[in-house]
Scaffold this motif. Sequence first.
Motif, short mmCIF file in Angstrom:
data_model
loop_
_atom_site.label_atom_id
_atom_site.label_comp_id
_atom_site.label_asym_id
_atom_site.label_seq_id
_atom_site.Cartn_x
_atom_site.Cartn_y
_atom_site.Cartn_z
N UNK A 1 38.12 -17.46 -8.44
CA UNK A 1 39.40 -17.94 -7.87
C UNK A 1 40.62 -17.33 -8.74
N UNK A 2 41.53 -16.51 -8.20
CA UNK A 2 42.64 -15.95 -9.10
C UNK A 2 43.76 -17.13 -9.11
N UNK A 3 44.91 -16.87 -9.99
CA UNK A 3 45.85 -17.66 -10.00
C UNK A 3 46.63 -17.84 -8.86
N UNK A 4 46.61 -16.62 -8.12
CA UNK A 4 47.60 -16.59 -6.75
C UNK A 4 46.92 -17.42 -5.70
N UNK A 5 45.80 -17.30 -5.39
CA UNK A 5 45.08 -18.17 -4.51
C UNK A 5 45.14 -19.59 -4.95
N UNK A 6 44.85 -20.05 -6.12
CA UNK A 6 44.99 -21.44 -6.71
C UNK A 6 46.03 -21.93 -6.37
N UNK A 7 47.31 -21.27 -6.62
CA UNK A 7 48.67 -21.80 -6.32
C UNK A 7 48.83 -21.91 -4.82
N UNK A 8 48.28 -21.34 -4.06
CA UNK A 8 48.50 -21.28 -2.69
C UNK A 8 47.80 -22.58 -2.10
N UNK A 9 46.57 -22.93 -2.79
CA UNK A 9 45.84 -24.20 -2.30
C UNK A 9 46.56 -25.58 -2.90
N UNK A 10 47.06 -25.29 -3.95
CA UNK A 10 47.95 -26.59 -4.63
C UNK A 10 49.05 -26.79 -3.86
N UNK A 57 33.85 -0.79 -16.21
CA UNK A 57 34.34 -2.08 -16.15
C UNK A 57 35.09 -2.24 -14.73
N UNK A 58 34.81 -3.55 -14.31
CA UNK A 58 35.26 -3.74 -12.90
C UNK A 58 36.05 -5.15 -12.98
N UNK A 59 37.24 -5.08 -12.40
CA UNK A 59 38.24 -6.31 -12.42
C UNK A 59 38.48 -6.67 -10.59
N UNK A 60 38.52 -7.94 -10.50
CA UNK A 60 39.11 -8.57 -9.06
C UNK A 60 40.44 -8.82 -9.41
N UNK A 61 41.13 -8.74 -8.16
CA UNK A 61 42.58 -9.35 -8.20
C UNK A 61 43.53 -9.19 -9.37
N UNK A 62 43.54 -7.69 -9.33
CA UNK A 62 44.55 -7.40 -10.56
C UNK A 62 46.08 -7.03 -9.70
N UNK A 63 46.83 -7.89 -10.37
CA UNK A 63 48.45 -7.69 -9.97
C UNK A 63 49.10 -6.96 -11.05
N UNK A 64 50.04 -5.60 -10.87
CA UNK A 64 50.69 -4.63 -11.68
C UNK A 64 52.02 -4.37 -10.99
N UNK A 65 52.90 -4.54 -11.95
CA UNK A 65 54.35 -4.20 -11.83
C UNK A 65 54.43 -2.91 -10.79
N UNK A 66 55.45 -2.93 -9.91
CA UNK A 66 55.62 -1.76 -9.05
C UNK A 66 56.86 -2.01 -8.24
N UNK A 67 57.98 -0.82 -8.51
CA UNK A 67 59.29 -0.92 -8.08
C UNK A 67 59.84 -2.13 -8.83
N UNK A 68 60.50 -2.88 -7.78
CA UNK A 68 61.14 -4.33 -8.13
C UNK A 68 60.25 -5.36 -7.81
N UNK A 69 58.72 -5.23 -7.75
CA UNK A 69 57.90 -6.37 -7.38
C UNK A 69 56.82 -5.98 -8.04
N UNK A 70 55.39 -6.23 -7.36
CA UNK A 70 54.36 -6.21 -7.63
C UNK A 70 53.52 -5.54 -6.65
N UNK A 71 52.40 -4.96 -7.11
CA UNK A 71 51.47 -4.29 -6.24
C UNK A 71 49.95 -5.24 -6.59
N UNK A 72 49.35 -5.37 -5.73
CA UNK A 72 47.96 -6.14 -5.69
C UNK A 72 46.69 -4.94 -5.59
#
Length: 312
Positions: A1-10, A57-72
């Motif tokens: 469970x990534x932090x973004x999903x956990x934050x939505x639940x809380x 190497x395999x990663x799930x749910x990676x957020x990266x900076x893009x333009x003025x925001x983020x890309x998942x």
Amino acid sequence: MDGHMLKGMVLFDRLPARHAAKEKVFGEVKRSLAGAAGEKRTVELLERELDLVEKAKIFRGVWLPYMDGFAQVDVLVLHANFVCALEVKNMVGEFHFDSVNFQFHRIIDGRFEGMRNPESQLHRAVKASEKFFGCKVHGTIVLSSRSGRVAVPPKLYPVIALDYLPFHIEKMVDVRTAHNIEGLEGLVRRSRGQFNGPDLLEKHKLTRECLEVGVRCLGCGKISCEWLERRWRCQQCGAATRDAHEFALQEYAVLFGSELTSKEAHRWLKIDDKYVLNRFLAKSTLKSLRRGKRHIIEQKEMLVEHFSRIYS
């Protein structure tokens, strides 16, 4: 469970029952859960069946900076001979990609549903990954459900059924390319915690004052505990415990960050007795370098365990 999903639940659990944003936040949580299930199946298949000379190497749910925001990036595959971003869709129905206007819709049970275009999402993830890693990045849309069918394919990226994905990725190997896999992996690990996607409170125009405050009963799940006779006692189910405040502090950290003042802790935990509050904070937080601030000691596994049971 990534932090973004956990934050939505809380956030969903802390919004009052009739708040206007509650349904939208719940919709996001549901989509995140469906997406996470598809991503989990994808990663498990790749770890089991991907046949490469050198392990990826395999990663799930990676957020990266893009333009003025983020890309998942739903799933990121790093290998010495290639880098690949996967956009995983755990959906059913008949899918139509508009290669002229780059719109997307699906037909399910005879209904026409316009949706966010997976190709646009993947393109954003690929561009963000290429800028972040400084190398060419492959992109693929993955259908993790066998109940989905592509009627009109996209223009820029392939759409692959999950079962075929390992063979598709194996074809990406380019022996002329030699990435420093440890360096790329280090970049991903450092990005976690630094880039966490859009802030959900800002996205839904919510303030701290919108949320219910108090300590949650881990028995019935209600935010209904009061500190009485050296115990947190639930006013709904009668359960009693000594450390329910620790869970509430973890919720605060997920929503607002680990740093807080005694005043913020007083309001969040609804404790009037400053001596009791100071005793709690002495055990559950560390002094900050900033005057009057403390840092909550992270124990997110508490929240993950609790919400995993609720949303299982």
